[in-house]
Each structure stands twice: as structure tokens, then as C-alpha cells.
Design a protein around this motif. Structure first.
Motif, PDB file in Angstrom:
ATOM      1  N   GLU A 161       0.825  -1.205   0.000  1.00 17.61           N
ATOM      2  CA  GLU A 161       0.000   0.000   0.000  1.00 17.61           C
ATOM      3  C   GLU A 161       0.859   1.255   0.000  1.00 17.61           C
ATOM      4  N   ARG A 162       1.931   1.254   0.782  1.00 17.35           N
ATOM      5  CA  ARG A 162       2.808   2.427   0.823  1.00 17.35           C
ATOM      6  C   ARG A 162       3.537   2.613  -0.504  1.00 17.35           C
ATOM      7  N   ALA A 163       4.035   1.529  -1.068  1.00 18.10           N
ATOM      8  CA  ALA A 163       4.737   1.618  -2.359  1.00 18.10           C
ATOM      9  C   ALA A 163       3.795   2.116  -3.451  1.00 18.10           C
ATOM     10  N   THR A 164       2.551   1.652  -3.431  1.00 17.84           N
ATOM     11  CA  THR A 164       1.582   2.096  -4.433  1.00 17.84           C
ATOM     12  C   THR A 164       1.307   3.587  -4.292  1.00 17.84           C
ATOM     13  N   GLY A 165       1.184   4.081  -3.065  1.00 17.51           N
ATOM     14  CA  GLY A 165       0.924   5.499  -2.852  1.00 17.51           C
ATOM     15  C   GLY A 165       2.074   6.368  -3.325  1.00 17.51           C
ATOM     16  N   ILE A 166       3.311   5.957  -3.056  1.00 15.69           N
ATOM     17  CA  ILE A 166       4.474   6.738  -3.513  1.00 15.69           C
ATOM     18  C   ILE A 166       4.528   6.758  -5.030  1.00 15.69           C
TER      19      ILE A 166
ATOM     20  N   PRO B   3      -2.410  -9.920  -6.983  1.00 15.45           N
ATOM     21  CA  PRO B   3      -2.396 -10.099  -8.440  1.00 15.45           C
ATOM     22  C   PRO B   3      -2.493  -8.765  -9.181  1.00 15.45           C
ATOM     23  N   GLY B   4      -3.224  -7.812  -8.605  1.00 17.19           N
ATOM     24  CA  GLY B   4      -3.322  -6.508  -9.255  1.00 17.19           C
ATOM     25  C   GLY B   4      -1.979  -5.817  -9.351  1.00 17.19           C
ATOM     26  N   LEU B   5      -1.191  -5.863  -8.291  1.00 17.85           N
ATOM     27  CA  LEU B   5       0.135  -5.261  -8.331  1.00 17.85           C
ATOM     28  C   LEU B   5       1.014  -5.973  -9.354  1.00 17.85           C
ATOM     29  N   ALA B   6       0.954  -7.307  -9.404  1.00 19.32           N
ATOM     30  CA  ALA B   6       1.730  -8.051 -10.393  1.00 19.32           C
ATOM     31  C   ALA B   6       1.330  -7.638 -11.810  1.00 19.32           C
ATOM     32  N   HIS B   7       0.026  -7.407 -12.024  1.00 19.56           N
ATOM     33  CA  HIS B   7      -0.430  -6.968 -13.348  1.00 19.56           C
ATOM     34  C   HIS B   7       0.161  -5.607 -13.699  1.00 19.56           C
ATOM     35  N   VAL B   8       0.142  -4.681 -12.748  1.00 23.89           N
ATOM     36  CA  VAL B   8       0.678  -3.338 -13.006  1.00 23.89           C
ATOM     37  C   VAL B   8       2.165  -3.414 -13.329  1.00 23.89           C
TER      38      VAL B   8
ATOM     39  N   ALA C  86      -6.818   2.670  -8.701  1.00 25.89           N
ATOM     40  CA  ALA C  86      -7.745   1.557  -8.483  1.00 25.89           C
ATOM     41  C   ALA C  86      -7.133   0.504  -7.566  1.00 25.89           C
ATOM     42  N   LEU C  87      -5.838   0.256  -7.725  1.00 24.77           N
ATOM     43  CA  LEU C  87      -5.161  -0.727  -6.879  1.00 24.77           C
ATOM     44  C   LEU C  87      -5.160  -0.273  -5.427  1.00 24.77           C
ATOM     45  N   ARG C  88      -4.902   1.001  -5.179  1.00 27.89           N
ATOM     46  CA  ARG C  88      -4.870   1.492  -3.800  1.00 27.89           C
ATOM     47  C   ARG C  88      -6.247   1.473  -3.156  1.00 27.89           C
ATOM     48  N   GLU C  89      -7.294   1.701  -3.966  1.00 32.27           N
ATOM     49  CA  GLU C  89      -8.659   1.740  -3.433  1.00 32.27           C
ATOM     50  C   GLU C  89      -9.334   0.384  -3.447  1.00 32.27           C
TER      51      GLU C  89
ATOM     52  N   LEU D 297      -8.903  -3.173 -11.779  1.00 31.55           N
ATOM     53  CA  LEU D 297      -8.015  -2.328 -12.585  1.00 31.55           C
ATOM     54  C   LEU D 297      -8.656  -2.046 -13.933  1.00 31.55           C
ATOM     55  N   PRO D 298      -8.707  -0.782 -14.362  1.00 25.90           N
ATOM     56  CA  PRO D 298      -9.309  -0.473 -15.670  1.00 25.90           C
ATOM     57  C   PRO D 298      -8.623  -1.199 -16.821  1.00 25.90           C
ATOM     58  N   SER D 299      -7.289  -1.376 -16.743  1.00 26.87           N
ATOM     59  CA  SER D 299      -6.588  -2.010 -17.865  1.00 26.87           C
ATOM     60  C   SER D 299      -6.710  -3.530 -17.847  1.00 26.87           C
ATOM     61  N   ALA D 300      -7.199  -4.082 -16.728  1.00 19.64           N
ATOM     62  CA  ALA D 300      -7.306  -5.540 -16.654  1.00 19.64           C
ATOM     63  C   ALA D 300      -8.495  -6.064 -17.438  1.00 19.64           C
TER      64      ALA D 300
END
Length: 778
Positions: free
Chosen positions: A112-117, A249-254, A279-282, A286-289
Motif C-alpha cells: 500500500e505504501r509503495a503504491t501510494g508513492i 495479483p493486481g500489483l503483479a499486473h501493473v 484503483a489498486l490502492r482503493e 483495474l481499468p486495464s485488466a
């Protein structure tokens, strides 16, 4: 690494407090502004030691940063700039906090922290890529940062992201959709940038994906123990290292999409990546998925397809090559014929006709007509004057023939020849009979006893047609020579005018911010072949040599520091530039030294490739050849430190010669090169490799004489290696290498404890050695 300016109390009105870091062309200092009563980050550049083009690019980058800071809160503000003697300075907002690299040295971050940064970082990139402004009277359409990496990302309270160092930011224009740059940090460089030098928005988005993967895994996403291995992994699309098991899985997709090998499979805009991150943080899908109707299911599935091991050709690269240039005419070997051909057959005919009629007296009208046909009035004037001279020479020749005939055959033959010239043209002379030419001179009776003077005329007249035919042949030859000379003069003047125009265009192109030096070198060579007035194309050669040397120098300088960015393609480009510069100035020893230095790095990397392929003997031969080239470069420029950087690399990782490595480090220091973490890592790696080799020899000598001495030497080398690794904790592979050295050190000490008990003085000696031993063997 401490700046020499730290010892200076002030720069302008600013009081220097501390050293913050070093950029591409200057130092960044912490300073106090007494007028505004605030701390600032003061960037200071020595003008006399900086390439003018780089300084101008730095000023443009600062202007862009100042405007961008008004719309992107992640960008540090630029307050003002000025100059104090030889020092150009710029005062910027001091951004307190810690670099992301310092945070990553402690371990991976929560997802979550990495996604926010990353979301804040990408939000800034979205603003940059869509930025529109006018700087220096020129429109700017979009800014590419070009060097996104943890060292340039500063985190403030609440993980507020601030992005530093826009020194190599480039603008995108409507007519030039990308720029070319060989610099940037290798671990954060996409494959197309390594392959073709392309720097566009995709470079920033790829780097953001690498930063995200590094934050959640605590390591770089692509394998490689050396820069060369890492470059090959990225360039050939090797699979990235897996993310930790707990990642969603969402993070792996990104991450998969951000680091896809083909550009078309990645995020095309910062807005797309930002949308997925939000979308991943919330916790939303994912829109692109979701499969896109336009692409279809097959295209969506291709996102997770097996990576290609080679880069697909682009449309531009699939374009057929241009047709070859037409061969030169067959008569190009004859300068006069070549010049005449280039002037045109029609112009030659009219010039010849005009010259012939000018010789008969109709000079003005016909010469002007010939001049109009050739398109050069000045050349016609020269030709007319030459024709007049030729006519006068012909008349003098005829007078000489008359005098010669008179001296050989008597007055009658001379008079007959004169009558020939007076009464008829040359063709009539060839068909006349002897009776047509017979006549009685005045004052001689027809039936006199003395011989008739006309009786000698036939013999004289029989030689006259041949003499006049020779005269006319010479006259035609002179006319032809005059025509060719006139055409040659026209061609010469036109070629020199063309060369001068080419020189002016090349000088203008060299003054651009990012000139295409390869194309300019080709055009310079083509134009210089036609320039016969000056050897360097009206001074353009010197300008081009300086530009080539400066561009190559920037590539060579990027090998400095703790995180060198020069790639194989960069070395090849530097060698090509320096080779072209050395052809312009073959006696410049400095250019030859740098050309050899770049060639040595190319050979060094080739030797490393052979070693990875199992060709150890060929690899060793290649490394020795590269070392010889480094040594020759050092001989050509004894004050230059860079060749010893290359030698240190070879001694540390190719030939494993610790003594030579330590001497090389000493030479670097004597030439003013400041040793940093990279050089300390080289020494530590050399000590570790020597310790392992000594330990292996001790194992072979187990139970025999000499084992204890080998174990002691191995212990000392491994102990110093561990200490050196401790000084550079968190740098590159220092942690894993230290762990290996420490494990072998423990094994060596355990073996020594079994077979040898150290005495009091030996323990004291070891303690003193640890206290006073310094990196580099000093």
C-alpha cells in the motif's frame, strides 16, 4: 565525496553550510540566504570548466523546472540565479527529508505504501508530459525527466513525494516526438533506450515501474551481477525477478504491464498508469485488466505471453534501404572532361560557338548570348578576353608564316600567300589551280629574258594550304582549350560556392541544442571533398571536432561516480565520435587517448561476453588486449585519470590481480580522481576473491607445510574485505558479497584455531593492521 566549495564561506550573498550532492556539471550545497532568511539548495557550476553547450542546457532545464514547479507540487521551486566570478549559481528550494534509496536500503516497503508513492510520482509525470510553455522564445510541448530513480525521489513527512534533478530533462516538440540521450541510470533504463537511445515518455513510465517493483521486493527487478549483465538482461527482454509471494495479483499486473518488453504492450500514458494505481490502492478492479473491445481477447491475453528474446523491428527499421547513389561518369578521371560534363553539353556548345564567333570579330553580341546560356556572366567575360588573346596570337602566327615563306621562297611566294589571305576563304585555297594563282608583278615585262617572278609562285603556293590548315587546326584547338578552361572555371566557382553554403548550413546545425552529429559528420565529409580553398571547410572542421569531442566526453564522464551509466552502445558512440574527430585532427594526442579508451571498454565488454559463454581463454586474451589499450591511452595523456578506471575494472573482475588493482587505485588518487563507493567495492571484491583463492590453496595444502601461512593470508584478505563492505553498506551487491566473505572468514579462523594458536604479538599486530589499513593499499 566532499565538494571543494565547502571550505569556501560564501557564494554571492549565500553562506555555505554543507555539501548535499554532485550533479552532472556542478555541486549542490546547503546554503543560508540572509536576505530571504531561509535555507536554499544552491547549485554551483564553474563556468571555465564547463562545456558551454552543457551550461546552456542546464540553464534551459532550470527555466523549465521553474515553470513546472508552478503546476506540479512534486517539483522543487527555483528562486533565482546569478554569477559570482567564475561561479554560476542557482538558488532552489531546499527539500528536506530522506531519499527513497535510503529507505530501500532498510528493506522492502508495504504494498500500500509503495503504491501510494508511485501514484504521486506518476501524477507528477502526467503533468510533465502534458506541460506546455514557452522558454527562451521557443515553444515547449511536454517534458521528459529522463532520470527517474530512488536517489532522485525525496520523501517528506507523510510520504509526500518530491522529485529532484531535472538537469537532463528534455522537451518534446510538435516536429520532434522524441529526443536522443545516452545517459540515465542503467537499472531504470528501458530496452529501446539502450538499443536506439530513444528518450520519450515511455522512459519515465518504465523507470516508475522499476521503482515500484524495487519498493515492494527490496531489489531491482532484473538480474545481473555487473552493469554489462544487467544491460544484456534488459536489452534482450529476460523475465524479471518474481515479486514477493504476498503481493496482490493486481500489483503483479501493473508491474508486468509497466515493464513489458515491447513498448506497445506497456502503459502508453501516465494517465493510464495513474488510473490503475489509484484503483489498486482503493481496492477496485483495474481499468486495464478488463479486455478492451478494440483489442479483443487475444490482445488482452498477449499481456502475459512469453517474453520475446529479441526486439521486434519497428516500422522505420523495416523500411527498405534507399537506392544506391548513381556511379560517377566514365570521364570523371579527367578533371577537364569532368568539369566540362558537369557544366552541361548545351552550355559547352553555346560557349564554343560564342568563342568561335568572337574570334572572327563578333565578340560582344555572341559572347553575351553564350554567357546567358551558361548562366555566368563573369565567366563569359573571362572567356571573351581569352578569345581576343587567342585571335591576336593567331595573327602573330600567320605573320610569322608569311615571313618564313618570304625568307624561303622569295618575295613572290610571300606576295602570293598574302593574296590568298586577301581574296578568298581557306576552302577555296584547297581547290584552286596554279593558273588561278599566276599573275605578273608590276614593272616586269611579259616577254623579258629574266625569269618570271611568277614562275616560283606555284612551288610556294603548294606549301601555303598545308601551312594555313595547320594554323586553323591550332586555332580550333585553342578554342577548345578556352571552352574547357571557361567551363572549368565555372565549375570551380560553383563548387566552391556550394561548399561555402554547405559550411554555413553545417555551422548552423552544430549550434542546435542536440545536433545529429553522425549526419553532420557524413555531410562534412561530402562537402570537404569539394572544398579546394581551405582544408577544414572554411573553419567548420574545428567546430565539428570540438562538438564531437564534447559529446564523447559527456559519454566518457558518465562512467564516473558510484552509479556509472555508460552502456556498450554509449562506448560505441563515443568511439565513433572520437574516431571522426581524430580524422580531422590526427595529431591531437588527447583525442587519440580518448578514442583508445573507448575502444578498450568495447573490447573489455566483448571479453566479458566470451567469459559468460565459457570461452575463458579467449576472454582472458581479450581482457589483456583491453588492458594494453588502457595503458596506451594513459601514456598518450599522462594527466588523465580515466584509463586507470578501466584498468581497475579489469584487475578487479577479469584478471583478479589485487596488487595491480591497489597500484591502479593509487594512480587514480594521484591524478585527482576522488575514490567513491564503487572503487571501495572493487577493492573489497578483489580482496574477497584473493581470500577465496588463498583458502582453496590452503585446502589443497591441508596437513602440509605452508597451510598455516596460506590460511593467515586468506584471513587477512577476507577480514579487510568485510571491513570495506561495511563502509558501503547498501551499495550494489555489497550485502551479499559481505555475507560470503564473512562466512569464509569464519571457516578460515575456525581452521586456524584448530591447528594454530596465535601468540600475544601476533594478536597485537593484527589489531594494529586493522586500525591503520586503508582502502587502496595506502
Amino acid at each position: 565525496m566532499i565538494s571543494p566549495l565547502v571550505g569556501q564561506e560564501t557564494v554571492g550573498r549565500f553562506a555555505i553550510k554543507d555539501f548535499l550532492g554532485r550533479g552532472a556539471i556542478g555541486d549542490v550545497l546547503l546554503a543560508w540566504d540572509p536576505r530571504e532568511e531561509r535555507l536554499v539548495a544552491l547549485k554551483v557550476v564553474r563556468v571555465a570548466r564547463t562545456d558551454p553547450e552543457m551550461l546552456e542546457a542546464e540553464k534551459n532545464g532550470l527555466s523549465l523546472q521553474a515553470k513546472l514547479a508552478g503546476v506540479a507540487p512534486q517539483v522543487a521551486a527555483v528562486f533565482e540565479q546569478g554569477q559570482d566570478g567564475d561561479l554560476f549559481w542557482v538558488a532552489m528550494e531546499y527539500v528536506a527529508g530522506s531519499d527513497l534509496s535510503q529507505l530501500l536500503a532498510k528493506g522492502p516497503l508495504a504494498e500500500e505504501r509503495a503504491t501510494g508513492i508511485t501514484l504521486e510520482l506518476v501524477s507528477m509525470l502526467e503533468v510533465c508530459h502534458g506541460f506546455v510553455a514557452e522558454v527562451g522564445g521557443r515553444p515547449v510541448y511536454g517534458i521528459v525527466h529522463g532520470d527517474i530513480k530512488p536517489e532522485n525521489i525525496r520523501l517528506q513527512q507523510g510520504d509526500r513525494v518530491r522529485v529532484l534533478d531535472f538537469g537532463i530533462a528534455k522537451h518534446l516538440s510538435q516536429t520532434r516526438r522524441f529526443t536522443v540521450n545516452l545517459f540515465g541510470s542503467l537499472p531504470y533504463t528501458p530496452p529501446e533506450r539502450l538499443e536506439r537511445g530513444v528518450v520519450d515518455r515511455h522512459s519515465d513510465l518504465w523507470a516508475a515501474g522499476v521503482v515500484l517493483a524495487a519498493m515492494v521486493s527490496g531489489r531491482r527487478p532484473f538480474p545481473g551481477n555487473t552493469p554489462e549483465e544487467l544491460e544484456q538482461a534488459i536489452r534482450h527482454g529476460l523475465p524479471r525477478l518474481p515479486l514477493p509471494a504476498g503481493c496482490s495479483p493486481g500489483l503483479a499486473h501493473v508491474v508486468d504491464r509497466a515493464l513489458a518488453f515491447e513498448v506497445g504492450r506497456r502503459y502508453q500514458t501516465a494517465a493510464e498508469l495513474k488510473s490503475d494505481l489509484a484503483a489498486l490502492r482503493e481496492g477496485r478492479p483495474l481499468p486495464s485488466a478488463a479486455p478492451a473491445p478494440a483489442r479483443g481477447a487475444a490482445a488482452a491475453a498477449d499481456l502475459h505471453a512469453t517474453r520475446r528474446t529479441t526486439r521486434p523491428l519497428s516500422a522505420e527499421e523495416m523500411r527498405p534501404p534507399p537506392p544506391p547513389a548513381p556511379p560517377p561518369p566514365n570521364n570523371a578521371a579527367d578533371p577537364l572532361l569532368a568539369a566540362s560534363a558537369s557544366a552541361g553539353n548545351a552550355a559547352d556548345d553555346r560557349l564554343a560557338e560564342g568563342a568561335a564567333e568572337a574570334a572572327d570579330g563578333r565578340l560582344a553580341g555572341r559572347a553575351a548570348d553564350a554567357t546567358e546560356s551558361a548562366g555566368a556572366a563573369g565567366a563569359a567575360a573571362v572567356m571573351v578576353a581569352g578569345a581576343a588573346d587567342a585571335l591576336e596570337a593567331t595573327r602573330r602566327t600567320e605573320r610569322g608564316l608569311l615571313e618564313g615563306a618570304e625568307g624561303a621562297e622569295g618575295p613572290a611566294s610571300a606576295l602570293a600567300l598574302h593574296e590568298t589571305r586577301r581574296t578568298g576563304p581557306a576552302p577555296a585555297l584547297a581547290t584552286a589551280t596554279a593558273s588561278d594563282w599566276a599573275f605578273t608583278p608590276i614593272g616586269v615585262p611579259p616577254g623579258g629574258g629574266a625569269p618570271e617572278p611568277a614562275a616560283a609562285a606555284p612551288a610556294a603556293l603548294s606549301a601555303a594550304p598545308a601551312a594555313l590548315s595547320a594554323v586553323r587546326q591550332r586555332r580550333r584547338l585553342r578554342r577548345a582549350v578556352l571552352v574547357l578552361a571557361g567551363a572549368s572555371l565555372i565549375v570551380f566557382g560553383a563548387s566552391q560556392l556550394r561548399a561555402w553554403n554547405q559550411a554555413q548550413q553545417l555551422r548552423h546545425d552544430l549550434a542546435e541544442v542536440h545536433p545529429d552529429l553522425d549526419a553532420i559528420v557524413q555531410r562534412y565529409g561530402d562537402a570537404a571533398r569539394w572544398c579546394w580553398l581551405t582544408p577544414d571547410l572554411f573553419g567548420v572542421g574545428d567546430d565539428l571536432r570540438r562538438s564531437l569531442a564534447a559529446a564523447a566526453g559527456r559519454i566518457l564522464d558518465s562512467y564516473h561516480g558510484d552509479d556509472p551509466t555508460t552502456t556498450l552502445r554509449g562506448w560505441e558512440t563515443a568511439y565513433r565520435y572520437l574516431h571522426a574527430a581524430a580524422q580531422i585532427a590526427p595529431r591531437d594526442r588527447s583525442l587519440r587517448a580518448r578514442m583508445l579508451y573507448a575502444r578498450a571498454h568495447i573490447d573489455r565488454i566483448a571479453a566479458l561476453t566470451l567469459r559468460n559463454q565459457g570461452e575463458r581463454k579467449k576472454s582472458l586474451d581479450g581482457s589483456r588486449e583491453a588492458a594494453a589499450e588502457f595503458q596506451e591511452a594513459a601514456r598518450l595523456d599522462p594527466a588523465w585519470a580515466d584509463p586507470y578506471l578501466g584498468l581497475a575494472r579489469i584487475y578487479a573482475y577479469d584478471t583478479f590481480d589485487l596488487d595491480a588493482l591497489q597500484k591502479t587505485m593509487g594512480e587514480l588518487g594521484r591524478r585527482g580522481y576522488r575514490l567513491g563507493r564503487r572503487e571501495t567495492a572493487m577493492l573489497a571484491d578483489g580482496l574477497r576473491m584473493q581470500g577465496l583463492a588463498l583458502e582453496a590453496r590452503a585446502q589443497r595444502a591441508r596437513g602440509r607445510e605452508g597451510e598455516i601461512d596460506l590460511l593467515k593470508q586468506a584471513r587477512d584478505a577476507l577480514d579487510q574485505a568485510v571491513r570495506d563492505y561495511d563502509e558501503i553498506s547498501g551499495y550494489a551487491f555489497a550485502a551479499s558479497n559481505r555475507a560470503e566473505a564473512a562466512a569464509h572468514l569464519a571457516a578460515v579462523e575456525s581452521r586456524l584455531g584448530v591447528i594454530h594458536q596465535a601468540g600475544f604479538w601476533e594478536r597485537v599486530s593484527r589489531a594494529l593492521s586493522r586500525e591503520f589499513r586503508r582502502p587502496g593499499g595506502a
